[in-house]
Design a protein around this motif. Structure first.
Motif, PDB file in Angstrom:
ATOM      1  N   LEU A  28      -0.035 -11.530   3.996  1.00  0.00           N
ATOM      2  CA  LEU A  28      -0.515 -10.436   3.150  1.00  0.00           C
ATOM      3  C   LEU A  28      -0.648 -10.898   1.698  1.00  0.00           C
ATOM      4  CD1 LEU A  28      -1.243  -7.442   2.722  1.00  0.00           C
ATOM      5  CD2 LEU A  28       1.208  -6.931   2.611  1.00  0.00           C
ATOM      6  N   GLN A  29       0.307 -11.682   1.229  1.00  0.00           N
ATOM      7  CA  GLN A  29       0.200 -12.221  -0.139  1.00  0.00           C
ATOM      8  C   GLN A  29      -1.044 -13.098  -0.287  1.00  0.00           C
ATOM      9  OE1 GLN A  29       4.241 -13.939  -0.760  1.00  0.00           O
ATOM     10  NE2 GLN A  29       4.455 -12.361  -2.319  1.00  0.00           N
ATOM     11  N   LEU A  32      -4.074 -10.862  -0.431  1.00  0.00           N
ATOM     12  CA  LEU A  32      -4.173 -10.232  -1.754  1.00  0.00           C
ATOM     13  C   LEU A  32      -4.645 -11.234  -2.803  1.00  0.00           C
ATOM     14  CD1 LEU A  32      -0.928  -8.053  -1.602  1.00  0.00           C
ATOM     15  CD2 LEU A  32      -3.278  -7.184  -1.682  1.00  0.00           C
ATOM     16  N   VAL A  65       0.665  -1.571   0.807  1.00  0.00           N
ATOM     17  CA  VAL A  65       1.576  -2.710   0.652  1.00  0.00           C
ATOM     18  C   VAL A  65       3.019  -2.221   0.516  1.00  0.00           C
ATOM     19  CG1 VAL A  65       2.213  -4.658  -0.823  1.00  0.00           C
ATOM     20  CG2 VAL A  65      -0.208  -4.166  -0.377  1.00  0.00           C
ATOM     21  N   CYS A  69       6.061  -3.153   3.066  1.00  0.00           N
ATOM     22  CA  CYS A  69       7.326  -3.734   2.601  1.00  0.00           C
ATOM     23  C   CYS A  69       8.524  -2.887   3.032  1.00  0.00           C
ATOM     24  CB  CYS A  69       7.304  -3.881   1.081  1.00  0.00           C
ATOM     25  SG  CYS A  69       6.232  -5.209   0.501  1.00  0.00           S
ATOM     26  N   VAL A  99       2.709  -5.928  -7.426  1.00  0.00           N
ATOM     27  CA  VAL A  99       2.563  -5.788  -5.975  1.00  0.00           C
ATOM     28  C   VAL A  99       3.007  -7.071  -5.275  1.00  0.00           C
ATOM     29  CG1 VAL A  99       0.859  -5.583  -4.121  1.00  0.00           C
ATOM     30  CG2 VAL A  99       0.762  -4.029  -6.079  1.00  0.00           C
ATOM     31  N   GLN A 100       2.589  -8.207  -5.810  1.00  0.00           N
ATOM     32  CA  GLN A 100       3.003  -9.480  -5.217  1.00  0.00           C
ATOM     33  C   GLN A 100       4.523  -9.665  -5.325  1.00  0.00           C
ATOM     34  OE1 GLN A 100       1.190 -10.871  -3.177  1.00  0.00           O
ATOM     35  NE2 GLN A 100      -0.497 -12.097  -3.974  1.00  0.00           N
ATOM     36  N   ILE A 103       6.355  -7.779  -2.634  1.00  0.00           N
ATOM     37  CA  ILE A 103       6.340  -8.496  -1.350  1.00  0.00           C
ATOM     38  C   ILE A 103       7.331  -9.651  -1.382  1.00  0.00           C
ATOM     39  CG2 ILE A 103       4.925  -9.724   0.341  1.00  0.00           C
ATOM     40  CD1 ILE A 103       2.463  -8.300  -0.820  1.00  0.00           C
ATOM     41  N   ILE A 154      -0.437  -3.664   7.245  1.00  0.00           N
ATOM     42  CA  ILE A 154      -1.007  -4.951   6.814  1.00  0.00           C
ATOM     43  C   ILE A 154      -2.484  -5.013   7.200  1.00  0.00           C
ATOM     44  CG2 ILE A 154      -0.932  -7.454   7.172  1.00  0.00           C
ATOM     45  CD1 ILE A 154       2.127  -7.216   7.343  1.00  0.00           C
ATOM     46  N   ALA A 157      -4.425  -2.795   4.787  1.00  0.00           N
ATOM     47  CA  ALA A 157      -4.606  -3.474   3.494  1.00  0.00           C
ATOM     48  C   ALA A 157      -5.743  -4.489   3.599  1.00  0.00           C
ATOM     49  CB  ALA A 157      -3.305  -4.167   3.078  1.00  0.00           C
TER      50      ALA A 157
END
Lengths: 181, 181
Positions: A28-29, A32, A65, A69, A99-100, A103, A154, A157
């Motif tokens: 996901l990171q 993004l 997100v 999490c 946001v990062q 995560i 996920i 997103a």
């Protein structure tokens, strides 16, 4: 109760709810990051993507997100009876970096668990405030609740970014496979 | 190798790849029925929804359903070394009824498996033609490939309908939970 282990010797619950979900959060990171690079190349504010949604009454990307999490965090915490000590999050992220970081914090929390933490997970009674006293076994909670939910958020997103033109594909979502020859 | 079982006595692999995936495919049928009802109420051809996608280079709804079905079918078949006897599908569905039948056929196929079929699944070597001779263990295949893929395609099917205005929500996706009090 017999301990559930895989051929590699890892408890199945640990592998499903810690190892694999950590991998998915890293994917996901990566997805993004592709969104941020897309925004930069198009000279658009990344906040436009972060606040996008696929339907007017659907949660936007930031909220997707956050829920992914929390599903990971509270899934692990509830399966190991550690909800009270789980880190709190205010759900106030508005920037890409925040946001990062959310995560990253979640992945770090998942890493704090050991395989032995999950020895009783399959049979533990799991409840949530909104279930009004009802419960699921840990086995049911993991398979019917945690896993479908984490993949749902996920994928959503991912879909929001894909719909907005970001060049993401299935491999970005799945991550690397441990192929052997 | 030790058999992986849950507290309910079901092998974990059977529960993850047969019981839960059958439930998700039924949820997908329910979601598609909501799409058909929406089309009827709006006097639009349901084929418009079936051919919708979230991005120009993304698979449309019919293809998302076909891949979800094949992920379920071939996941179970590969984990039990029964690929050669798995039913073939031509991927030629164009109507709503055909799409629903494809899902029903897949659920019926999943029901043909027994718990004992999965006794060796965790350690079996799984390969696919496009992996060019490489393999994953059954454990890796289930956790890192089958599960993320099946949830990806069901969530994407859901998202396509949601984006088009169909009133579907998380409960439609998750299905009923076996809450106990």
């Amino acid at each position: 109760m017999r301990l559930l282990t895989t051929p590699e010797g890892q408890p199945m619950f640990y592998q499903l709810s810690i190892v694999q979900i950590s991998k998915m959060l890293q994917n996901l990171q990566h997805i993004l990051n592709k969104g941020a690079a897309f925004a930069e190349s198009k000279k658009i504010d990344v906040a436009v993507l972060l606040n996008s949604r696929l339907a007017p009454d659907q949660f936007h990307l930031i909220r997707q997100v956050q829920i992914a999490c929390d599903t990971a965090k509270l899934g692990a915490a509830r399966l190991t009876d550690k909800v009270d000590s789980a880190p709190k999050h205010a759900d106030d992220e508005i920037s890409f970096e925040q946001v990062q970081q959310r995560i990253s914090d979640t992945i770090a929390y998942l890493k704090s668990f050991t395989e032995a933490d999950f020895n009783q997970s399959a049979s533990i009674k799991v409840s949530q405030p909104r279930w009004e006293g009802k419960y699921l076994t840990g086995n049911e909670f993991l398979i019917q609740h945690v896993l479908p939910n984490i993949y749902f958020h996920i994928t959503t997103a991912y879909a929001i970014l894909r719909h907005n033109g970001v060049d993401v594909g299935k491999k970005d979502y799945l991550g690397a496979m441990p192929y052997k020859s």
